[in-house]
Design a protein around this motif. Structure first.
Motif, PDB file in Angstrom:
ATOM      1  N   VAL A 181      10.266  34.808 -12.652  1.00 41.05           N
ATOM      2  CA  VAL A 181      10.102  36.264 -12.575  1.00 41.05           C
ATOM      3  C   VAL A 181      10.454  36.959 -13.886  1.00 41.05           C
ATOM      4  CG1 VAL A 181      10.951  38.346 -11.422  1.00 41.05           C
ATOM      5  CG2 VAL A 181      10.466  36.284 -10.079  1.00 41.05           C
ATOM      6  N   ALA A 182      11.528  36.521 -14.527  1.00 44.96           N
ATOM      7  CA  ALA A 182      12.056  37.208 -15.711  1.00 44.96           C
ATOM      8  C   ALA A 182      11.026  37.415 -16.826  1.00 44.96           C
ATOM      9  CB  ALA A 182      13.280  36.466 -16.249  1.00 44.96           C
ATOM     10  N   PRO A 183      10.205  36.423 -17.177  1.00 45.23           N
ATOM     11  CA  PRO A 183       9.247  36.637 -18.276  1.00 45.23           C
ATOM     12  C   PRO A 183       8.293  37.809 -18.032  1.00 45.23           C
ATOM     13  CG  PRO A 183       9.452  34.301 -17.827  1.00 45.23           C
ATOM     14  CD  PRO A 183      10.186  35.008 -16.735  1.00 45.23           C
ATOM     15  N   HIS A 184       7.871  38.020 -16.775  1.00 45.57           N
ATOM     16  CA  HIS A 184       6.983  39.151 -16.471  1.00 45.57           C
ATOM     17  C   HIS A 184       7.688  40.476 -16.743  1.00 45.57           C
ATOM     18  CE1 HIS A 184       3.855  36.701 -14.485  1.00 45.57           C
ATOM     19  NE2 HIS A 184       4.854  35.985 -13.995  1.00 45.57           N
ATOM     20  N   LEU A 185       8.936  40.587 -16.275  1.00 48.21           N
ATOM     21  CA  LEU A 185       9.695  41.816 -16.488  1.00 48.21           C
ATOM     22  C   LEU A 185      10.043  42.015 -17.957  1.00 48.21           C
ATOM     23  CD1 LEU A 185      12.154  41.999 -13.476  1.00 48.21           C
ATOM     24  CD2 LEU A 185      10.741  43.866 -14.305  1.00 48.21           C
ATOM     25  N   LYS A 186      10.451  40.934 -18.580  1.00 48.07           N
ATOM     26  CA  LYS A 186      10.854  40.996 -19.990  1.00 48.07           C
ATOM     27  C   LYS A 186       9.711  41.512 -20.858  1.00 48.07           C
ATOM     28  CE  LYS A 186      12.706  37.919 -23.595  1.00 48.07           C
ATOM     29  NZ  LYS A 186      14.069  38.443 -23.762  1.00 48.07           N
ATOM     30  N   VAL A 282      23.265  47.188 -11.280  1.00 52.54           N
ATOM     31  CA  VAL A 282      22.899  45.839 -10.827  1.00 52.54           C
ATOM     32  C   VAL A 282      21.771  45.934  -9.806  1.00 52.54           C
ATOM     33  CG1 VAL A 282      23.687  43.702  -9.735  1.00 52.54           C
ATOM     34  CG2 VAL A 282      25.270  45.022 -11.164  1.00 52.54           C
ATOM     35  N   ILE A 283      20.774  45.091  -9.979  1.00 52.30           N
ATOM     36  CA  ILE A 283      19.743  44.881  -8.959  1.00 52.30           C
ATOM     37  C   ILE A 283      19.830  43.414  -8.537  1.00 52.30           C
ATOM     38  CG2 ILE A 283      17.278  44.835  -8.442  1.00 52.30           C
ATOM     39  CD1 ILE A 283      16.869  47.034 -10.491  1.00 52.30           C
ATOM     40  N   TRP A 284      20.127  43.189  -7.270  1.00 46.73           N
ATOM     41  CA  TRP A 284      20.284  41.817  -6.762  1.00 46.73           C
ATOM     42  C   TRP A 284      19.130  41.537  -5.816  1.00 46.73           C
ATOM     43  CZ3 TRP A 284      25.313  39.271  -7.549  1.00 46.73           C
ATOM     44  CH2 TRP A 284      25.314  37.936  -7.143  1.00 46.73           C
ATOM     45  N   VAL A 285      18.338  40.514  -6.120  1.00 43.31           N
ATOM     46  CA  VAL A 285      17.169  40.173  -5.312  1.00 43.31           C
ATOM     47  C   VAL A 285      17.542  39.052  -4.344  1.00 43.31           C
ATOM     48  CG1 VAL A 285      14.754  39.476  -5.334  1.00 43.31           C
ATOM     49  CG2 VAL A 285      15.693  40.768  -7.268  1.00 43.31           C
ATOM     50  N   GLY A 286      17.319  39.312  -3.053  1.00 50.02           N
ATOM     51  CA  GLY A 286      17.590  38.291  -2.040  1.00 50.02           C
ATOM     52  C   GLY A 286      16.398  37.369  -1.881  1.00 50.02           C
ATOM     53  N   PRO A 287      16.608  36.046  -1.877  1.00 48.05           N
ATOM     54  CA  PRO A 287      15.491  35.100  -1.784  1.00 48.05           C
ATOM     55  C   PRO A 287      14.763  35.198  -0.453  1.00 48.05           C
ATOM     56  CG  PRO A 287      17.596  33.969  -1.530  1.00 48.05           C
ATOM     57  CD  PRO A 287      17.915  35.371  -1.946  1.00 48.05           C
ATOM     58  N   SER A 319      15.043  42.890  -1.012  1.00 50.07           N
ATOM     59  CA  SER A 319      14.689  41.745  -0.176  1.00 50.07           C
ATOM     60  C   SER A 319      13.300  41.234  -0.541  1.00 50.07           C
ATOM     61  CB  SER A 319      14.729  42.141   1.300  1.00 50.07           C
ATOM     62  OG  SER A 319      14.145  41.128   2.102  1.00 50.07           O
ATOM     63  N   ALA A 320      13.232  39.969  -0.967  1.00 50.26           N
ATOM     64  CA  ALA A 320      11.921  39.380  -1.260  1.00 50.26           C
ATOM     65  C   ALA A 320      11.089  39.255   0.006  1.00 50.26           C
ATOM     66  CB  ALA A 320      12.095  38.016  -1.925  1.00 50.26           C
ATOM     67  N   GLN A 365       5.361  35.775  -8.448  1.00 48.84           N
ATOM     68  CA  GLN A 365       6.290  36.162  -9.508  1.00 48.84           C
ATOM     69  C   GLN A 365       6.026  37.591  -9.966  1.00 48.84           C
ATOM     70  OE1 GLN A 365       5.463  33.192 -12.444  1.00 48.84           O
ATOM     71  NE2 GLN A 365       6.499  31.544 -11.336  1.00 48.84           N
ATOM     72  N   LYS A 366       4.749  37.899 -10.159  1.00 49.99           N
ATOM     73  CA  LYS A 366       4.392  39.236 -10.643  1.00 49.99           C
ATOM     74  C   LYS A 366       4.699  40.299  -9.599  1.00 49.99           C
ATOM     75  CE  LYS A 366       0.642  41.744 -12.936  1.00 49.99           C
ATOM     76  NZ  LYS A 366       0.807  42.972 -12.129  1.00 49.99           N
ATOM     77  N   LEU A 367       4.492  39.970  -8.320  1.00 51.23           N
ATOM     78  CA  LEU A 367       4.778  40.928  -7.259  1.00 51.23           C
ATOM     79  C   LEU A 367       6.262  41.299  -7.251  1.00 51.23           C
ATOM     80  CD1 LEU A 367       3.752  42.472  -4.733  1.00 51.23           C
ATOM     81  CD2 LEU A 367       4.367  40.454  -3.400  1.00 51.23           C
ATOM     82  N   ILE A 368       7.131  40.302  -7.375  1.00 56.06           N
ATOM     83  CA  ILE A 368       8.573  40.566  -7.408  1.00 56.06           C
ATOM     84  C   ILE A 368       8.923  41.385  -8.651  1.00 56.06           C
ATOM     85  CG2 ILE A 368      10.856  39.505  -7.563  1.00 56.06           C
ATOM     86  CD1 ILE A 368       9.700  37.113  -6.014  1.00 56.06           C
ATOM     87  N   ALA A 369       8.359  40.993  -9.789  1.00 55.87           N
ATOM     88  CA  ALA A 369       8.633  41.703 -11.042  1.00 55.87           C
ATOM     89  C   ALA A 369       8.194  43.168 -10.945  1.00 55.87           C
ATOM     90  CB  ALA A 369       7.921  41.013 -12.204  1.00 55.87           C
ATOM     91  N   ASP A 370       7.043  43.424 -10.313  1.00 55.18           N
ATOM     92  CA  ASP A 370       6.545  44.799 -10.179  1.00 55.18           C
ATOM     93  C   ASP A 370       7.475  45.637  -9.304  1.00 55.18           C
ATOM     94  OD1 ASP A 370       4.412  44.203 -11.780  1.00 55.18           O
ATOM     95  OD2 ASP A 370       2.976  43.952 -10.133  1.00 55.18           O
ATOM     96  N   HIS A 371       7.996  45.054  -8.224  1.00 51.44           N
ATOM     97  CA  HIS A 371       8.914  45.784  -7.358  1.00 51.44           C
ATOM     98  C   HIS A 371      10.190  46.153  -8.109  1.00 51.44           C
ATOM     99  CE1 HIS A 371       6.436  44.810  -3.854  1.00 51.44           C
ATOM    100  NE2 HIS A 371       7.210  45.624  -3.155  1.00 51.44           N
TER     101      HIS A 371
END
Length: 389
Positions: A181-186, A282-287, A319-320, A365-371
């Protein structure tokens, strides 16, 4: 025939002797490698099999510990030599008496002064600045008492988004899920706003085995070195639903037991206390749910801990499962929760998960990054020329 028979026996004995020598050398070499690399092998064994290594009982024996001490000493000497050779070595400056680390005799008293609920070890303020900071707190508490307020109940306001300046940085922490996920956001943060970020994500890591990789300490050290970090995004979990030692060398706590949960919550809280002291969001993403039922149940349990600890601090929990539109404990490779109808149907053509039933496809990955990105508001600095007018 009478002459060749003794020769054959002699050759057999010679071959047997050579095989014995090879076996002995291999055994001795293996024992030597374990002796020298015992720390890393202990961590691997613990992470892989979720129990102490067969040789862990030898810890504390001077001769056994010598192997680890020799290896660590060799690494330290090698790093120092390379720093000297490259001209980069710098002597650590002596700390002035006014900014020294909190002396042990003050630690107990400071820890129980009203207003300090987080561990002293993670506070960035030094002594006596920490004491001075507490004096300010007590003064504000006195004023609050005079107005009839409770000074020791800090109001927690639940955040719904985070604000960043263009000079701020973002820190990514997590396991292989975050690595996707990180590379998309970065990339998007930098391309759209010029915001730099640090990606520390590392596969096979979590919060249960700090001897293998210590996330609270890694985050703390990174924040010390990068005071411009204003947002941390955490995404981990699949490596954590196992029995774990409360501390190195101790007995194991059963997963989801009372002791296990207390220890795990403390590790989450230590990260959040550190960030709160530094005023970092902090943003914490739940699996999300997993294909394997046992692992998926473990994720559901861990998500309750992440969500509860984040709510205590008013930080953002994502929440993912909500992002993927999963309901209950259902799993699907595609968008939605009904795997029986989604496969090959027209209801969903977006594949979110990879073949292992744990990680994500590029679309996932992109969907999570977009959220996550949708929760970040960037404050643009006014143009200096226009501001002057």
């Amino acid at each position: 025939m009478q002459i060749s028979e003794p020769m054959q026996i002699s050759e057999y004995k010679y071959t047997l002797k050579k095989v014995g020598q090879v076996i002995f050398i291999v055994f001795l070499t293996s024992l030597l490698l374990i002796w020298l690399n015992q720390r890393s092998l202990d961590n691997f064994w613990q992470q892989k099999y979720h129990r102490n290594s067969p040789w862990s009982a030898l810890k504390g024996e001077p001769l056994w510990d010598l192997g680890n001490n020799m290896q660590q000493g060799a690494f330290a000497a090698s790093e120092t030599f390379m720093a000297y050779a490259g001209g980069h070595y710098q002597e650590k400056p002596q700390q002035a008496s006014g900014s020294q680390i909190i002396p042990p005799e003050f630690q107990v008293g400071l820890h129980f002064l009203q207003g300090y609920t987080d561990p002293l070890g993670i506070r960035s303020l030094k002594f006596p600045e920490l004491l001075q900071d507490n004096i300010k707190f007590r003064s504000s508490a006195l004023l609050a008492n005079q107005s009839g307020e409770n000074p020791f109940v800090e109001e927690i306001v639940q955040k719904t988004n985070v604000k960043l300046g263009v000079q701020d940085k973002v820190l990514f922490a997590g396991d292989s899920m975050m690595q996707g996920v990180a590379p998309h956001l970065k990339r998007r943060l930098y391309q759209e706003y010029g915001i730099a970020s640090i990606n520390l994500s590392k596969q096979s890591t979590g919060l249960t085995y700090p001897s293998f990789f210590d996330w609270p300490k890694t985050i703390h050290d990174t924040l010390d070195q990068n005071p411009d970090i204003k947002l941390i995004i955490v995404f981990l979990g699949p490596n954590d639903p196992w029995d774990m030692p409360a501390r190195p060398g101790s007995g194991y706590l059963k997963f989801a037991s009372e002791g296990w949960e207390e220890c795990y919550r403390e590790r989450i809280a230590s990260i959040l206390s550190d960030t709160r002291q530094r005023k970092i969001d902090v943003i914490w993403v739940g699996p999300p749910n997993m294909r394997q039922k046992k692992l998926s149940d473990g994720m559901a349990y861990l998500n309750t801990l992440y969500q509860a600890e984040m709510a205590k601090m008013g930080e953002i929990y994502l929440s993912a499962n909500d992002m993927f539109k999963y309901q209950s404990d259902n799993y699907s490779d595609y968008m939605g929760d009904d795997s029986s109808t989604n496969k090959g149907s027209s209801k969903s053509t977006i594949k979110l998960r990879s073949g292992d039933g744990i990680h994500f496809s590029p679309s996932g990955q992109k969907l999570i990054a977009d959220h996550i990105f949708s929760l970040i508001d960037v404050i643009q600095e006014p143009d200096k020329e226009n501001a002057a007018l």
